[in-house]
Design a protein around this motif. Structure first.
Motif: not given
Length: 124
Positions: A99-119
């Motif tokens: 998330r391109d701000v210093p403080y995050g939150n717990s809502n995934f909709h507010d995160y801009r960039y994502w990885g592909q995931g790891t199982q």
């Protein structure tokens, strides 16, 4: 944009440990809060942990408190999730997010960039 690549997932017995890593590709983590989320089959994506920029402020899903630790190495543009005392219910695909701000939150909709995931699969 930020490109994120997760690693470290795998199969582990209940009670064991894994360390996930999320490395930036193409751009640094400067001023970005980072988070870990997970999604199990048939369930919605849920927040797991987050860490502020440059680090020091962390937050966790209640069910992982005391077992998981999020950290970051800003010089390496990498965020980690140390997972101890793993339980069957921890089985999921784990995603890192920025998330391109210093403080995050717990809502995934507010995160801009994502990885592909790891199982991560926890067995009995």
């Amino acid at each position: 944009q930020v490109q994120l690549v997760e690693s470290g997932g795998g199969l582990v017995q209940a009670g064991g440990s894994l360390r996930l890593a999320c490395a930036a590709s193409g751009r640094a983590f400067g001023s970005y809060a980072m988070g870990w989320f997970r999604q199990a089959p048939g369930k919605e994506r849920e927040f797991v942990a987050r860490i502020s920029w440059p680090g020091g402020s962390t937050y966790y899903l209640d069910s992982v408190k005391g077992r998981f630790t999020i950290s970051r190495d800003n010089a390496k543009n990498t965020v980690y999730l140390q997972m101890n005392s793993l339980k069957l219910e921890d089985t999921a695909v784990y995603y890192c997010a920025a998330r391109d701000v210093p403080y995050g939150n717990s809502n995934f909709h507010d995160y801009r960039y994502w990885g592909q995931g790891t199982q991560v699969t926890v067995s009995s």
